[in-house]
Design a protein around this motif. Structure first.
Motif, PDB file in Angstrom:
ATOM      1  N   GLN A  45      -1.662  -3.401 -11.049  1.00 21.35           N
ATOM      2  CA  GLN A  45      -2.723  -3.573 -10.055  1.00 21.35           C
ATOM      3  C   GLN A  45      -3.288  -2.214  -9.645  1.00 21.35           C
ATOM      4  O   GLN A  45      -2.534  -1.279  -9.358  1.00 21.35           O
ATOM      5  CB  GLN A  45      -2.200  -4.306  -8.818  1.00 21.35           C
ATOM      6  N   GLU A  59      -0.029  -0.049  -9.710  1.00 18.20           N
ATOM      7  CA  GLU A  59       1.335  -0.493  -9.400  1.00 18.20           C
ATOM      8  C   GLU A  59       1.794  -1.453 -10.477  1.00 18.20           C
ATOM      9  O   GLU A  59       1.080  -2.397 -10.825  1.00 18.20           O
ATOM     10  CB  GLU A  59       1.424  -1.177  -8.030  1.00 18.20           C
ATOM     11  N   LEU A  62       6.368  -6.870 -12.006  1.00 15.42           N
ATOM     12  CA  LEU A  62       7.092  -7.578 -13.050  1.00 15.42           C
ATOM     13  C   LEU A  62       6.659  -9.031 -13.172  1.00 15.42           C
ATOM     14  O   LEU A  62       6.467  -9.712 -12.164  1.00 15.42           O
ATOM     15  CB  LEU A  62       8.602  -7.493 -12.741  1.00 15.42           C
ATOM     16  N   ARG A  63       6.489  -9.473 -14.405  1.00 17.39           N
ATOM     17  CA  ARG A  63       6.150 -10.870 -14.681  1.00 17.39           C
ATOM     18  C   ARG A  63       7.160 -11.439 -15.658  1.00 17.39           C
ATOM     19  O   ARG A  63       7.561 -10.766 -16.607  1.00 17.39           O
ATOM     20  CB  ARG A  63       4.743 -10.964 -15.302  1.00 17.39           C
ATOM     21  N   PRO A  74       7.977 -13.360  -9.043  1.00 20.22           N
ATOM     22  CA  PRO A  74       8.999 -12.396  -8.606  1.00 20.22           C
ATOM     23  C   PRO A  74       9.735 -12.834  -7.342  1.00 20.22           C
ATOM     24  O   PRO A  74      10.925 -12.576  -7.207  1.00 20.22           O
ATOM     25  CB  PRO A  74       8.194 -11.119  -8.325  1.00 20.22           C
ATOM     26  N   ASN A 118       8.512  -0.484  -8.446  1.00 18.00           N
ATOM     27  CA  ASN A 118       9.326  -0.940  -7.319  1.00 18.00           C
ATOM     28  C   ASN A 118      10.804  -0.796  -7.642  1.00 18.00           C
ATOM     29  O   ASN A 118      11.260  -1.248  -8.687  1.00 18.00           O
ATOM     30  CB  ASN A 118       9.022  -2.411  -7.012  1.00 18.00           C
ATOM     31  N   ASP A 180       7.338   1.169   0.617  1.00 19.49           N
ATOM     32  CA  ASP A 180       6.632  -0.099   0.427  1.00 19.49           C
ATOM     33  C   ASP A 180       6.803  -0.986   1.669  1.00 19.49           C
ATOM     34  O   ASP A 180       7.753  -0.816   2.419  1.00 19.49           O
ATOM     35  CB  ASP A 180       7.250  -0.805  -0.793  1.00 19.49           C
ATOM     36  N   ASP A 181       5.878  -1.913   1.845  1.00 20.42           N
ATOM     37  CA  ASP A 181       5.966  -2.896   2.934  1.00 20.42           C
ATOM     38  C   ASP A 181       6.186  -2.205   4.272  1.00 20.42           C
ATOM     39  O   ASP A 181       6.916  -2.721   5.127  1.00 20.42           O
ATOM     40  CB  ASP A 181       7.107  -3.903   2.681  1.00 20.42           C
ATOM     41  N   GLN A 204       1.155  -5.880   3.521  1.00 19.43           N
ATOM     42  CA  GLN A 204      -0.016  -6.742   3.443  1.00 19.43           C
ATOM     43  C   GLN A 204      -0.113  -7.747   4.586  1.00 19.43           C
ATOM     44  O   GLN A 204      -1.200  -8.221   4.896  1.00 19.43           O
ATOM     45  CB  GLN A 204      -0.064  -7.466   2.096  1.00 19.43           C
ATOM     46  N   GLU A 237      -1.971  -2.357   1.612  1.00 19.14           N
ATOM     47  CA  GLU A 237      -1.765  -3.397   0.604  1.00 19.14           C
ATOM     48  C   GLU A 237      -2.503  -4.675   1.010  1.00 19.14           C
ATOM     49  O   GLU A 237      -2.798  -4.885   2.184  1.00 19.14           O
ATOM     50  CB  GLU A 237      -0.275  -3.746   0.506  1.00 19.14           C
ATOM     51  N   GLU A 240      -8.163  -8.011   0.895  1.00 24.70           N
ATOM     52  CA  GLU A 240      -8.847  -9.117   0.204  1.00 24.70           C
ATOM     53  C   GLU A 240     -10.322  -9.220   0.556  1.00 24.70           C
ATOM     54  O   GLU A 240     -11.087  -9.831  -0.180  1.00 24.70           O
ATOM     55  CB  GLU A 240      -8.152 -10.448   0.535  1.00 24.70           C
ATOM     56  N   GLY A 258      -5.554  -4.413  -3.481  1.00 25.50           N
ATOM     57  CA  GLY A 258      -5.672  -5.824  -3.119  1.00 25.50           C
ATOM     58  C   GLY A 258      -6.648  -6.567  -4.008  1.00 25.50           C
ATOM     59  O   GLY A 258      -7.350  -5.966  -4.823  1.00 25.50           O
ATOM     60  N   TYR A 259      -6.668  -7.885  -3.823  1.00 24.17           N
ATOM     61  CA  TYR A 259      -7.480  -8.750  -4.670  1.00 24.17           C
ATOM     62  C   TYR A 259      -8.965  -8.405  -4.592  1.00 24.17           C
ATOM     63  O   TYR A 259      -9.720  -8.688  -5.522  1.00 24.17           O
ATOM     64  CB  TYR A 259      -7.277 -10.219  -4.282  1.00 24.17           C
ATOM     65  N   PRO A 264      -3.435  -8.059 -10.100  1.00 20.97           N
ATOM     66  CA  PRO A 264      -2.605  -7.449 -11.149  1.00 20.97           C
ATOM     67  C   PRO A 264      -3.050  -8.010 -12.500  1.00 20.97           C
ATOM     68  O   PRO A 264      -3.256  -9.211 -12.628  1.00 20.97           O
ATOM     69  CB  PRO A 264      -1.187  -7.927 -10.795  1.00 20.97           C
TER      70      PRO A 264
END
Ligand code: C2E
Ligand code: MG
Ligand code: MG
Ligand code: MG
Length: 282
Positions: A45, A59, A62-63, A74, A118, A180-181, A204, A237, A240, A258-259, A264
């Motif tokens: 992303q 960033e 993981l998928r 995740p 991460n 993060d966060d 976010q 983060e 939108e 962000g979107y 991502p």
């Protein structure tokens, strides 16, 4: 009657538990084989400079496309991977794969940007995290300044007295460190000053409810000022909407993710993204 309903209640919980246990077992077994079966992928992303609209970082997220289970988010498999220890080999894979891909993009002539990875608490506390990061850089040939490690507040606060030492060793590899966060955990401001981190990532949840909840606006403003005062970069983060972006800009936040800018995306979409920039900016 009481006895009967009691028994039914018991059976109800019993069956629910079995379903959960079964699901857990399926997930855990699937996860154990996910690396070998090449079911793991990284999505990336974009992170955006709010003044120029340019991409200033990526960033890695993981998928997992499980053969029998489909796409597992995740939020479902990371906590499980942490509980059963699989986060160690999986986290290693993520580090190596992100470094490999970042280096590959650079070799293809794309302008380099830092790639964020991460780290989970378990991975961080393992004594050889520094060696693991060094190996990922070494094998890929990626310069440390193009790797950013994302840590959480709870990881930092609960990792014991050696945490500053470990962070120092990671910094010595040239990597960037971010929290993060940020704002969701309990972090001591006194500690924050002593951690050699480069960047705060505003969680976010604060950005999401910005328009409806004045408290969130205050929290964001406070984090941005805290970052400025401690000479830390700040990124928001979960951006939108244009309204959220305007607010962040007005408050002096220079970067966002962000979107609104990009979801991502798979690795193979990144070269075009880095070359052409974001649609918003065209
Ligand atoms: P995170 O590191 O805070 O990542 C941000 C999450 O927010 C990602 O979810 C991302 O897809 C999502 N997101 C980004 N922009 C927006 C937006 O505008 N709106 C909304 N609603 N969501 C947005 P994702 O990919 O599902 O990952 C969730 C969490 O799983 C991550 O949160 C991170 O804590 C964890 N995770 C993901 N990949 C890894 C990994 O490789 N290792 C470890 N240890 N954890 C990971
Ligand atoms: Mg993150
Ligand atoms: Mg986050
Ligand atoms: Mg997170």
């Amino acid at each position: 009657h009481a006895k009967e309903s009691g028994r039914n209640t018991y059976r109800f919980f019993d069956e629910r538990m079995n379903v959960n246990t079964l699901e857990r077992l399926q997930l855990e077994n699937g996860l154990r084989q996910a690396i070998g079966r090449q079911e793991l992928r990284l999505a990336y992303q974009a992170q955006v400079d709010l003044a120029s609209g340019r991409i200033i970082g990526l960033e890695a997220l993981l998928r997992w496309a499980s053969e029998p289970l489909g796409n597992v988010p995740p939020s479902r498999f990371i906590p499980l991977a942490e509980e059963c220890g699989l986060i160690i080999p999986i986290g290693d894979w993520v580090l190596r794969e992100a470094c490999r891909q970042a280096r590959q993009w650079q070799d293809a002539g794309l302008d380099p940007v830092p790639v964020g990875v991460n780290l989970s608490a378990l991975q961080f506390r393992r004594s050889d995290i520094v060696a693991g990061v060094a190996a990922a850089l070494d094998e890929s040939g990626l310069d440390g300044r193009w790797l950013e490690l994302e840590l959480t507040e709870s990881l930092l606060m609960e990792s014991g007295p050696d945490v500053i030492l470990t962070l120092g060793r990671l910094k010595a590899l040239g990597v960037r460190l971010s929290i993060d966060d940020f704002g969701t955990g309990y972090s001591s401001l006194a500690y924050l000053k002593r951690f050699p981190v480069d960047r705060l990532k505003i969680d976010q949840s604060f950005v999401r409810d910005l328009a409806q909840n004045p408290d969130d606006a205050v929290i964001i403003r406070t984090i941005i000022q805290l970052g400025h005062n401690l000479r830390l970069e700040v990124i928001a983060e979960g951006t939108e909407t244009l309204e959220q972006m305007d607010f962040l800009r007005r408050e002096g936040c220079t970067a966002a993710q962000g979107y609104l800018f990009s979801r991502p995306v798979p690795a193979d979409a990144i070269p075009a993204l880095l070359q052409r920039g974001l649609p918003l900016n065209r």
